[in-house]
Motif scaffolding. Structure first.
Motif, mmCIF file in Angstrom:
data_model
loop_
_atom_site.group_PDB
_atom_site.id
_atom_site.type_symbol
_atom_site.label_atom_id
_atom_site.label_comp_id
_atom_site.label_asym_id
_atom_site.label_seq_id
_atom_site.Cartn_x
_atom_site.Cartn_y
_atom_site.Cartn_z
ATOM 1 N N UNK A 230 10.918 -13.631 17.375
ATOM 2 C CA UNK A 230 11.421 -13.136 16.100
ATOM 3 C C UNK A 230 10.298 -12.439 15.326
ATOM 4 N N UNK A 231 10.655 -11.665 14.293
ATOM 5 C CA UNK A 231 9.636 -11.045 13.444
ATOM 6 C C UNK A 231 8.810 -12.082 12.705
ATOM 7 N N UNK A 232 9.372 -13.291 12.548
ATOM 8 C CA UNK A 232 8.646 -14.444 12.008
ATOM 9 C C UNK A 232 8.591 -15.499 13.121
ATOM 10 N N UNK A 233 7.773 -15.273 14.151
ATOM 11 C CA UNK A 233 7.833 -16.106 15.367
ATOM 12 C C UNK A 233 7.651 -17.592 15.078
ATOM 13 N N UNK A 234 8.576 -18.391 15.616
ATOM 14 C CA UNK A 234 8.630 -19.821 15.332
ATOM 15 C C UNK A 234 9.334 -20.534 16.469
#
Length: 359
Positions: A194-198
């Motif tokens: 994701x664009x906010x990798x988690x």
């Protein structure tokens, strides 16, 4: 009172929210320049809001406008280079989006650079300005639930997206006390791209230096309090004290059981996370930045120090989960490890549940 010159980079959804915040405080800020890779967006915003200068090159914008405040709304992958640019041009303040970085090493570098250059930084963990969260804060500060013992944060969004908000709110509601240690579990690797990798889900326990315990849940296995279409507002912060509890949600609901509620469970529905409310809380967030610029003693509740420690906690959760051990804070030793890359390599792929079958 002084008026501060603002340059804004990024005209997406979040960038426009910041723009409205500065425009709502036109007596304190002058939006002098906007910057975007889209000429179409630049012209549309210039015409609608009467911004004097438009740029596609941020370096040129800084050289010509010389802003006091630099605000940028970009993906997490673009952080340090813009802060380095702002520092070279002597800005007084930076307003940025969360999370503050894509790695702990970068977060620490940003913190050092801003401190060395005397730059005041606010990070947009703005939900604490919501009416429901203000209600929670007032009840906790009144002492009506007694001494705080445990804080529980739950969010359906993933760790480096919504989790960064709720770690910040745990620190805020606990008076800024830092974490002593963290122990965490993570699993699932779909959101690592994701664009906010988690990770897809995380669960963690924390102990703060004032001996308050903390629990945080992020991701698809977190409890769902709202219908699926309200996924992004399906968050709850609960504070347990010696004489009761109080909770608040992004969607506007709150509840409490206190020593003065006479055996009744209190509750209500404040303004929810609607466009007009987003603009209202952004206005308050931006107003407090002006106050902080006027007087350094009026530290902003979304300052970089609290966000940097929050990011350290997020990193520690993932590190604890991957190494199967408690992680003590502040972190020492090797912080260069790319925790996202490590999780991509080590985490197994696991099946996820549909929204209807989450538990």
């Amino acid at each position: 009172m002084p008026k501060y010159k603002v340059a804004l980079l990024g005209l997406g959804n979040r960038g426009m929210t910041h723009l409205h915040g500065f425009k709502a405080n036109a007596d304190r800020f002058e939006l002098s320049a906007i910057c975007s890779s889209s000429e179409q967006k630049l012209q549309a915003v210039k015409e609608q809001f009467g911004v004097a200068h438009t740029y596609t090159d941020p370096e040129k914008m800084f050289a010509e406008v010389k802003p006091d405040v630099f605000c940028f709304a970009t993906p997490p992958s673009v952080r340090l280079s813009l802060i380095e640019l702002a520092a070279r041009h002597g800005v007084k303040a930076i307003a940025m989006e969360k999370p503050i970085a894509n790695s702990l090493q970068e977060a620490k570098a940003i913190g050092r650079l801003c401190k060395e250059n005397g730059i005041r930084v606010v990070v947009c963990h703005q939900q604490k300005y919501l009416p429901s969260f203000s209600k929670l804060h007032a009840i906790v500060n009144s002492g009506d639930i007694g001494q705080v013992e445990h804080i529980h944060a739950k969010t359906r969004g993933w760790l480096y997206n919504s989790g960064t908000h709720f770690v910040d709110y745990m620190l805020w509601i606990n008076g800024g006390a830092k974490a002593d240690w963290v122990i965490g579990h993570v699993h699932g690797k779909e959101k690592l791209t994701d664009s906010h990798p988690s990770p897809d889900y995380c669960f963690a326990e924390l102990l703060f230096e004032n001996r308050v315990r903390g629990t945080i849940e992020c991701g698809y296995l977190s409890p769902a309090f709202l219908e699926p279409q309200k996924f992004w507002t399906d968050n709850r912060l609960t504070v347990h004290g010696t004489h009761g509890y109080v909770w608040a949600e992004t969607d506007g609901r709150w509840g409490a059981f206190t020593r003065n509620s006479k055996g009744e469970v209190l509750g209500g529905q404040e303004q929810y996370w609607a466009p007009t409310v987003k603009e209202s809380i952004q206005s308050a967030y931006t107003h407090d930045l002006a106050d902080w610029l006027d007087d350094e003693r009026k530290t902003h509740s979304c300052n970089l120090d609290i966000s940097e420690h929050g990011y350290e906690i997020l990193y520690a959760i993932c590190s604890s989960a991957m190494d199967h051990k408690r992680v003590d804070l502040p972190l020492s030793g090797n912080i260069d490890m790319d925790i996202i890359a490590y999780m991509k390599q080590k985490l197994p792929t696991v099946p996820t549940f549909s929204a209807q079958n989450d538990f």
